[in-house]
Design a protein around this motif. Structure first.
Motif, PDB file in Angstrom:
ATOM      1  N   GLN A  52      27.715  36.001  36.088  1.00  0.00           N
ATOM      2  CA  GLN A  52      27.596  35.979  34.535  1.00  0.00           C
ATOM      3  C   GLN A  52      26.818  36.759  33.777  1.00  0.00           C
ATOM      4  OE1 GLN A  52      26.923  31.812  34.163  1.00  0.00           O
ATOM      5  NE2 GLN A  52      29.396  31.194  34.106  1.00  0.00           N
ATOM      6  N   ASN A  53      25.569  37.053  34.201  1.00  0.00           N
ATOM      7  CA  ASN A  53      24.480  38.100  33.758  1.00  0.00           C
ATOM      8  C   ASN A  53      24.926  39.380  33.968  1.00  0.00           C
ATOM      9  OD1 ASN A  53      23.281  35.803  32.764  1.00  0.00           O
ATOM     10  ND2 ASN A  53      22.038  35.792  34.536  1.00  0.00           N
ATOM     11  N   SER A  54      25.889  39.576  35.046  1.00  0.00           N
ATOM     12  CA  SER A  54      26.063  41.214  35.122  1.00  0.00           C
ATOM     13  C   SER A  54      26.974  41.715  34.320  1.00  0.00           C
ATOM     14  CB  SER A  54      26.820  41.239  36.513  1.00  0.00           C
ATOM     15  OG  SER A  54      28.279  40.756  36.203  1.00  0.00           O
ATOM     16  N   GLY A  55      27.430  41.086  33.375  1.00  0.00           N
ATOM     17  CA  GLY A  55      28.317  41.708  32.482  1.00  0.00           C
ATOM     18  C   GLY A  55      29.780  42.054  32.639  1.00  0.00           C
ATOM     19  N   GLU A  56      30.040  41.990  33.999  1.00  0.00           N
ATOM     20  CA  GLU A  56      31.405  42.214  34.913  1.00  0.00           C
ATOM     21  C   GLU A  56      32.223  41.068  34.356  1.00  0.00           C
ATOM     22  OE1 GLU A  56      31.258  43.166  38.891  1.00  0.00           O
ATOM     23  OE2 GLU A  56      29.374  44.270  38.692  1.00  0.00           O
ATOM     24  N   GLU A  57      33.550  41.451  34.189  1.00  0.00           N
ATOM     25  CA  GLU A  57      34.602  40.499  34.080  1.00  0.00           C
ATOM     26  C   GLU A  57      34.837  39.569  35.414  1.00  0.00           C
ATOM     27  OE1 GLU A  57      39.312  40.139  33.645  1.00  0.00           O
ATOM     28  OE2 GLU A  57      38.377  42.147  33.877  1.00  0.00           O
ATOM     29  N   VAL A  58      34.747  38.371  34.907  1.00  0.00           N
ATOM     30  CA  VAL A  58      34.963  37.041  36.115  1.00  0.00           C
ATOM     31  C   VAL A  58      36.244  36.418  35.679  1.00  0.00           C
ATOM     32  CG1 VAL A  58      33.741  35.111  36.774  1.00  0.00           C
ATOM     33  CG2 VAL A  58      32.460  36.890  36.004  1.00  0.00           C
ATOM     34  N   ILE A  59      37.060  36.244  36.942  1.00  0.00           N
ATOM     35  CA  ILE A  59      38.283  35.470  36.492  1.00  0.00           C
ATOM     36  C   ILE A  59      38.078  34.431  37.668  1.00  0.00           C
ATOM     37  CG2 ILE A  59      39.530  37.568  36.155  1.00  0.00           C
ATOM     38  CD1 ILE A  59      40.610  37.509  39.050  1.00  0.00           C
ATOM     39  N   SER A  60      39.027  33.194  37.299  1.00  0.00           N
ATOM     40  CA  SER A  60      38.662  32.045  38.125  1.00  0.00           C
ATOM     41  C   SER A  60      39.375  32.419  39.557  1.00  0.00           C
ATOM     42  CB  SER A  60      39.574  30.882  37.205  1.00  0.00           C
ATOM     43  OG  SER A  60      40.914  31.154  37.362  1.00  0.00           O
ATOM     44  N   TRP A  61      39.053  31.285  40.349  1.00  0.00           N
ATOM     45  CA  TRP A  61      39.673  31.500  41.625  1.00  0.00           C
ATOM     46  C   TRP A  61      41.304  31.289  41.488  1.00  0.00           C
ATOM     47  CZ3 TRP A  61      40.210  33.474  46.026  1.00  0.00           C
ATOM     48  CH2 TRP A  61      40.690  32.760  47.118  1.00  0.00           C
ATOM     49  N   GLU A  62      41.568  30.447  40.638  1.00  0.00           N
ATOM     50  CA  GLU A  62      43.068  30.311  40.309  1.00  0.00           C
ATOM     51  C   GLU A  62      43.738  31.457  40.260  1.00  0.00           C
ATOM     52  OE1 GLU A  62      44.914  27.730  41.404  1.00  0.00           O
ATOM     53  OE2 GLU A  62      43.159  26.830  42.140  1.00  0.00           O
ATOM     54  N   GLU A  63      43.271  32.267  39.158  1.00  0.00           N
ATOM     55  CA  GLU A  63      43.646  33.742  38.494  1.00  0.00           C
ATOM     56  C   GLU A  63      43.667  34.759  39.912  1.00  0.00           C
ATOM     57  OE1 GLU A  63      42.543  34.686  34.280  1.00  0.00           O
ATOM     58  OE2 GLU A  63      40.949  33.536  34.978  1.00  0.00           O
ATOM     59  N   ALA A  64      42.667  34.572  40.628  1.00  0.00           N
ATOM     60  CA  ALA A  64      42.704  35.655  41.760  1.00  0.00           C
ATOM     61  C   ALA A  64      43.647  35.340  42.846  1.00  0.00           C
ATOM     62  CB  ALA A  64      41.038  35.559  42.426  1.00  0.00           C
ATOM     63  N   LYS A  65      43.858  34.059  42.908  1.00  0.00           N
ATOM     64  CA  LYS A  65      44.736  33.717  43.838  1.00  0.00           C
ATOM     65  C   LYS A  65      46.342  34.123  43.660  1.00  0.00           C
ATOM     66  CE  LYS A  65      44.020  29.164  44.396  1.00  0.00           C
ATOM     67  NZ  LYS A  65      44.077  27.860  45.014  1.00  0.00           N
ATOM     68  N   ALA A  66      46.569  33.879  42.296  1.00  0.00           N
ATOM     69  CA  ALA A  66      47.816  34.299  41.593  1.00  0.00           C
ATOM     70  C   ALA A  66      47.874  35.939  41.769  1.00  0.00           C
ATOM     71  CB  ALA A  66      47.880  33.772  40.301  1.00  0.00           C
ATOM     72  N   GLU A  67      46.909  36.646  41.300  1.00  0.00           N
ATOM     73  CA  GLU A  67      46.877  37.992  41.628  1.00  0.00           C
ATOM     74  C   GLU A  67      47.288  38.550  43.065  1.00  0.00           C
ATOM     75  OE1 GLU A  67      44.014  41.859  40.757  1.00  0.00           O
ATOM     76  OE2 GLU A  67      43.988  40.194  39.315  1.00  0.00           O
ATOM     77  N   LEU A  68      46.538  37.706  43.942  1.00  0.00           N
ATOM     78  CA  LEU A  68      46.696  38.330  45.557  1.00  0.00           C
ATOM     79  C   LEU A  68      47.874  37.778  45.734  1.00  0.00           C
ATOM     80  CD1 LEU A  68      43.487  36.929  46.902  1.00  0.00           C
ATOM     81  CD2 LEU A  68      43.976  39.321  46.491  1.00  0.00           C
ATOM     82  N   ARG A  69      48.595  36.615  45.517  1.00  0.00           N
ATOM     83  CA  ARG A  69      49.954  36.639  45.780  1.00  0.00           C
ATOM     84  C   ARG A  69      51.055  37.131  45.218  1.00  0.00           C
ATOM     85  NH1 ARG A  69      48.518  30.302  45.179  1.00  0.00           N
ATOM     86  NH2 ARG A  69      47.942  29.716  47.074  1.00  0.00           N
ATOM     87  N   SER A  70      50.767  37.822  44.072  1.00  0.00           N
ATOM     88  CA  SER A  70      51.665  38.506  43.253  1.00  0.00           C
ATOM     89  C   SER A  70      51.605  40.020  44.178  1.00  0.00           C
ATOM     90  CB  SER A  70      51.251  39.104  41.979  1.00  0.00           C
ATOM     91  OG  SER A  70      50.313  39.764  41.915  1.00  0.00           O
TER      92      SER A  70
END
Length: 75
Positions: A52-70
């Motif tokens: 959170q302090n890095s300033g990088e975009e953070v996505i939820s695990w659910e979003e990450a799983k959906a992206e990987l499955r796609s």
């Protein structure tokens, strides 16, 4: 985990040498599992805070799983 740190510490047993010096700690196995879980939670919290302090975009695990499955990756 619902066990408080104080409750964990109350169950500790010490192994002492012949001179009465503490040499080891014994825990009930279920307490050990709770302690490991607590340490993992602390580690996870530190990683979340750092991301959170890095300033990088953070996505939820659910979003990450959906992206990987796609992309055809099973998770």
């Amino acid at each position: 985990m619902n066990t408080s740190i104080h409750k964990l510490l109350e169950t500790v047993e010490f192994v002492v040498d012949i001179e009465g010096q503490k040499k080891a700690v014994m825990l009930d196995y279920s307490i050990w599992e709770d302690l490991v879980s607590l340490l993992e939670d602390i580690e996870d919290s530190a990683e979340i805070e750092a991301s959170q302090n890095s300033g990088e975009e953070v996505i939820s695990w659910e979003e990450a799983k959906a992206e990987l499955r796609s992309k055809g990756i099973n998770v």
